[in-house]
Write a protein that holds these residues in place. Structure first.
Motif, short mmCIF file in Angstrom:
data_model
loop_
_atom_site.label_atom_id
_atom_site.label_comp_id
_atom_site.label_asym_id
_atom_site.label_seq_id
_atom_site.Cartn_x
_atom_site.Cartn_y
_atom_site.Cartn_z
N ALA A 177 1.40 43.88 -19.90
CA ALA A 177 2.27 42.93 -19.20
C ALA A 177 3.43 42.52 -20.11
CB ALA A 177 1.46 41.71 -18.78
N ARG A 178 3.20 42.36 -21.39
CA ARG A 178 4.26 41.98 -22.33
C ARG A 178 5.34 43.05 -22.36
NH1 ARG A 178 1.44 41.96 -26.62
NH2 ARG A 178 0.88 39.76 -26.67
N ASP A 179 4.93 44.31 -22.40
CA ASP A 179 5.91 45.41 -22.41
C ASP A 179 6.74 45.43 -21.13
OD1 ASP A 179 5.23 46.29 -24.90
OD2 ASP A 179 4.80 48.34 -24.29
N LEU A 180 6.08 45.21 -19.99
CA LEU A 180 6.81 45.23 -18.72
C LEU A 180 7.79 44.05 -18.63
CD1 LEU A 180 3.93 46.25 -16.29
CD2 LEU A 180 5.90 47.63 -16.94
N ALA A 181 7.37 42.91 -19.15
CA ALA A 181 8.28 41.76 -19.16
C ALA A 181 9.49 42.04 -20.04
CB ALA A 181 7.54 40.51 -19.64
N ALA A 182 9.27 42.68 -21.18
CA ALA A 182 10.38 43.03 -22.07
C ALA A 182 11.32 44.01 -21.39
CB ALA A 182 9.85 43.60 -23.37
N ALA A 183 10.80 44.86 -20.50
CA ALA A 183 11.63 45.84 -19.80
C ALA A 183 12.34 45.23 -18.60
CB ALA A 183 10.76 47.02 -19.35
N GLY A 184 12.20 43.92 -18.42
CA GLY A 184 12.93 43.24 -17.36
C GLY A 184 12.23 43.20 -16.03
N LEU A 185 10.90 43.41 -16.01
CA LEU A 185 10.19 43.46 -14.74
C LEU A 185 9.53 42.14 -14.39
CD1 LEU A 185 10.51 46.21 -13.52
CD2 LEU A 185 8.08 46.59 -13.74
N GLY A 186 9.88 41.09 -15.05
CA GLY A 186 9.30 39.79 -14.74
C GLY A 186 9.20 38.94 -15.99
N THR A 187 8.37 37.92 -15.90
CA THR A 187 8.19 36.97 -17.00
C THR A 187 6.74 36.97 -17.43
OG1 THR A 187 9.94 35.58 -16.08
CG2 THR A 187 8.50 34.59 -17.73
N LEU A 188 6.51 36.99 -18.73
CA LEU A 188 5.16 36.95 -19.26
C LEU A 188 4.62 35.53 -19.15
CD1 LEU A 188 2.97 38.69 -20.70
CD2 LEU A 188 3.89 37.81 -22.86
N ASN A 189 3.51 35.38 -18.45
CA ASN A 189 2.91 34.06 -18.31
C ASN A 189 2.35 33.59 -19.65
OD1 ASN A 189 3.44 34.07 -15.55
ND2 ASN A 189 1.47 35.04 -15.07
N ALA A 190 2.43 32.31 -19.88
CA ALA A 190 1.89 31.75 -21.11
C ALA A 190 0.37 31.85 -21.11
CB ALA A 190 2.31 30.29 -21.26
N ILE A 191 -0.20 32.17 -22.25
CA ILE A 191 -1.64 32.24 -22.37
C ILE A 191 -2.17 30.86 -22.73
CG2 ILE A 191 -1.55 32.94 -24.82
CD1 ILE A 191 -4.03 34.66 -24.24
N ILE A 192 -3.19 30.43 -22.03
CA ILE A 192 -3.76 29.10 -22.24
C ILE A 192 -4.98 29.22 -23.14
CG2 ILE A 192 -4.81 27.10 -21.11
CD1 ILE A 192 -3.20 27.83 -18.61
N VAL A 193 -4.89 28.60 -24.33
CA VAL A 193 -6.00 28.59 -25.27
C VAL A 193 -6.62 27.20 -25.24
CG1 VAL A 193 -6.72 28.92 -27.65
CG2 VAL A 193 -4.86 30.31 -26.71
N PRO A 194 -7.82 27.06 -24.72
CA PRO A 194 -8.43 25.72 -24.60
C PRO A 194 -8.84 25.16 -25.96
CG PRO A 194 -10.00 27.41 -23.98
CD PRO A 194 -8.70 28.13 -24.22
N GLU A 195 -8.84 23.86 -26.03
CA GLU A 195 -9.36 23.18 -27.21
C GLU A 195 -10.84 22.90 -27.00
OE1 GLU A 195 -7.19 19.74 -28.29
OE2 GLU A 195 -5.25 20.78 -28.46
#
Length: 805
Positions: A177-195
């Motif tokens: 997904a990160r690669d596709l977002a870099a290629a302009g195909l959308g936005t990479l959603n933020a990853i949620i790391v719980p405490e």
């Protein structure tokens, strides 16, 4: 690496459709190997409700159901499932649907004398699970008549991409997904790391093998309830070919495929003392999760407690310490194993796993804390329990890597001119941190001076494959699109020779490659023969005044003696099938003649249980080789004529020549004369042939060119004819005569049968031919077909033939 489209979209916010995503994946270097949508094969299966269920009058274990499938009147269905009953809502296969499990096409049929329309299906029959004890039971309010795959969320394409060994970051859905977002195909959603608010100290873990396991992080969760994983998780795992096992196990598998972070869960009830990552001891045994035992040694990293080894570090856990249905307290392991150690251990043990495939590429060493927290959060939310604090043993290798870079190098190395601001955007979207000047001009004493850009790029922890500025260029060009790289020939530097092969040499190359591709082995023989061998071929024109020996006295008039001598040497060494060819020169008073020759001897098809008896070569095998080699040399094989006159080296009646007209001989072939074969010490049938390359008409200066492919607009028409002709008429003559009957419409003529016997007069034979007619702009009318047929019959009559009655 497999993932579903919906899974990808949990990380990538995009409106792009599936074809666009697939094209982009290929463009950025993530080759798509396949796409499969499970819903495609379930289109004929609908949600249906059982209205009535009555015993079958002729079978105790069958019922006759009335089923409402939402489309017209209810249907009668015979069913043997024990859970079939009135009011049940299940999955109904309509007439014409194909059952995925066995390929059976559903149709109206009678079962024990009772009509049945379609089928109520089980999970196994739809290949959605292993349950076959009864038909699928859905919730009572499921919409009757809706396609089951749509309602169940199965309309979700599964994408399979090939990840190269250097792209460890793409061994998880998030990396893709990160690669596709870099290629302009959308936005990479933020990853949620719980405490995680841990209760009590973390588990007792440590690492004594920092070379193999630099860091070992862990946390316990007590009071969990293990069971079947939630439907959303099980569905995603099953879609990519993973079998759901239990919630605790499925969580580790899900995180591995989702984030590229392998984990392992231990049942604390099976552990004795703390866990340690250490080197294995020679002879130690591990019963792995695949049910096989492995012997480890001191070159391998293992996870062990005070009593035994529980895990082949980073590759596969042990069977007896894994999470079970009754597990209540677990230890979650999140460790970093060095790629070199993992690769060496896996090779030694011949053991592969999804975890090994990621660790030996190199997982993100900075993701241990986050990975452990995400796994803990999923365990607590799905299984309950109380987590402890985390124990962090060792230090992961997270030293920063800085690369100096000038954005102008993208053009000089790859030939793609990407603006500096676009390069900066691409690198930032891939996780690189870019600092430094973009260059430009500065004034020195009032004069503008060009200043090169000077970037300092911090490589993200998940990209261990990036070492220098060429790797940065590769990242930029990959995201811009590999198709943007121009195909520019390199300039010829001084001292590099230009191609020197002559047209004749190029022809020989094609012939050589064709012969090798057809299974012939190349021989290289002397160009000299003994006088006896030369005499067997009609004698040589050139005799050496000072030969090396009496056996090498005459310049060869044919390639066959050398090939036959080589065949004898192979046969003497127990070769059962000999296929040799040679390209060389024959020598005559008029000069050298380029020639290709071959010999086939022994078994064409070896004796075996399928055929029982070995099959030898015949004249038709030789003819096939000759035609193939002539085609490779560029000869007009469609215009060749077959003549029977050959040299004395061949068996009369079992040989021939191929010519362009009566005088231009391009090749001769056939079964060798038995006396010649005996002279070279060979028994049985030996076939051979020679292609006279110097006799093939030369091509235009443009060289050897195939005709452009021009598919016909309409389908060809085939007509069969059988003609009775005198024995003296050759089949080839009939074929050529018929081809000329209508050169525009007739594109091919093929002999497929020769018959002599009852119904055919003595001194005659029946030749059956298939004539292929190719229409042009419009189909043939009946009158046109009759006219062409009349022309074919007339062409045969010129040779004394008549239609066979």
């Amino acid at each position: 690496m497999k993932f579903t489209l919906s899974w990808l979209k949990t990380h990538l916010a995009t409106d792009a459709d599936l074809p666009t995503i697939l094209r982009t994946l290929n463009a950025i270097g993530l080759e798509v190997e396949g796409v499969e949508n499970p819903a495609d094969r379930l289109g004929g299966f609908k949600i249906a409700k059982v209205l009535t269920a009555e015993p079958h009058p002729q079978a105790d274990k069958l019922q006759v159901l009335t089923v409402d499938h939402g489309d017209g009147a209810p249907l009668q269905v015979v069913c043997g499932a024990p859970n079939a009953r009135a009011g049940l809502v299940g999955v109904f296969g309509t007439e014409g649907a194909v059952v995925p499990a066995n390929g059976m096409v559903l149709k109206k049929t009678a079962i024990r004398g009772v009509e049945s329309n379609g089928m109520m299906c089980s999970t196994r029959e739809l290949e959605l699970g292993d349950d076959h004890d009864g038909i699928i039971e859905l919730e009572p309010h499921a919409p009757v008549g809706q396609v089951y795959a749509d309602w169940a969320g199965l309309n979700d394409p599964v994408i399979d991409v090939s990840v190269t060994p250097n792209r460890q970051d793409c061994m998880g859905v998030r990396g893709i997904a990160r690669d596709l977002a870099a290629a302009g195909l959308g936005t990479l959603n933020a990853i949620i790391v719980p405490e995680i608010a841990g209760v009590g100290p973390g588990p007792d873990v440590r690492t004594d093998d920092t070379d193999g396991c630099p860091a070992f992080f862990a946390r316990t969760v007590r009071g969990v309830t293990n069971g079947a994983s939630p439907e959303w998780m099980a569905r995603r795992l099953k879609a990519i070919g993973q079998k759901p096992i239990s919630t605790l196990v499925d969580i580790t598998n899900y995180i591995m495929f989702d984030l590229g972070r392998p984990l392992h869960v231990y049942d604390m009830a099976t552990l004795k003392g703390g866990l340690v990552a250490r080197k294995g001891n020679a002879g130690e045994q591990v019963l792995a999760l695949n049910g096989k035992s492995y012997t480890v040694d001191e070159t391998m990293t293992v996870i062990a407690d005070d009593a035994a080894v529980h895990d082949i570090g980073g590759i596969m856990g042990g069977e007896h310490s894994g999470a079970q249905d009754g597990t209540t307290d677990v230890l979650i392991e999140c460790a970093y194993f060095t790629p070199e150690r993992i690769a060496m251990t896996g090779q030694k043990l011949a053991l592969t796993s999804d975890a090994r495939g990621r660790f030996e590429r190199g997982v993100d060493p900075a993701f241990l804390d986050d990975g452990l927290s995400i796994a803990t959060s999923l365990v607590v939310s799905l299984c309950g329990g109380t987590p402890s604090e985390a124990t962090r043993a060792g230090t992961p290798p997270v030293a920063a890597k800085i690369v100096s870079y000038d954005p102008g190098r993208c053009l000089t190395l790859a030939g793609v001119d990407v603006p500096a601001d676009e390069q900066r955007r691409i690198l930032a979207s891939l996780g690189f941190t870019v600092t430094g000047s973009d260059g430009g001009f500065e004034y020195q004493d009032g004069v503008p001076v060009s200043v090169a850009a000077d970037w300092a790029i911090a490589v993200p922890s998940w990209r261990r494959d990036v070492d220098g500025w060429p790797d940065i260029v590769e990242e930029v060009v990959r995201i811009v699109g590999l198709g943007q790289v121009p195909s520019t020939p390199l300039p010829r530097v001084p001292g590099v020779a230009r191609p020197t092969a002559t047209p004749e040499q190029l022809v020989e190359r094609r012939v050589r490659r064709t012969a090798a591709a057809r299974g012939l082995a190349e021989a290289i023989n002397w160009s000299f023969l003994s006088e006896k061998e030369a005499a067997a071929m009609g004698g040589g024109d050139w005799t050496l005044a000072n030969p090396i020996s009496e056996d090498l006295k005459v310049m060869r008039p044919s390639l066959l003696p050398g090939l036959l001598a080589a065949t004898r040497r192979n046969v003497d060494r127990s070769a059962t099938s000999v296929r040799l060819f040679e390209l060389g020169r024959r020598y005559f008073r008029q000069g050298e003649r380029a020639t290709a020759g071959f010999v086939l001897a022994g078994e064409k098809v070896a004796r075996g249980w399928q055929n029982g008896k070995a099959q030898g070569f015949d004249a038709f095998d030789a003819k096939a080789e000759v035609i193939a080699l002539l085609a490779a040399a560029g000869a007009p094989v469609a215009n060749l004529q077959n003549f029977g006159e050959v040299s004395a080296a061949y068996h009369p009646g079992q040989s021939g020549t191929l010519r362009l007209g009566p005088k231009v001989v391009l090749a001769e072939y056939g079964v060798l004369h038995p006396s010649l074969a005996r002279q070279f010490g060979l028994s049985g049938t030996v076939v051979a042939g020679e292609i006279f390359l110097d006799a093939i008409p030369g091509k235009r200066k443009a060289g050897f060119m195939r005709a452009p492919y021009a598919p016909p607009p309409l389908q060809a028409v085939k007509r069969d004819f059988a003609f009775v002709v005198p024995d003296r008429v050759e089949a080839d003559a009939l074929v050529r005569s018929v081809k000329g009957a209508d050169k525009k419409a007739i594109v091919d003529v093929r002999l497929f049968d020769v018959f002599v016997g009852p119904g055919v007069d003595d001194g005659h034979k029946s030749l059956a031919i298939e004539v292929t007619l190719q229409p042009g702009e419009k189909s043939f009318s009946q009158e046109e077909l009759e006219a062409i047929s009349a022309a074919v019959v007339k062409a045969a009559q010129k040779l004394g033939g008549s239609l066979r009655g």
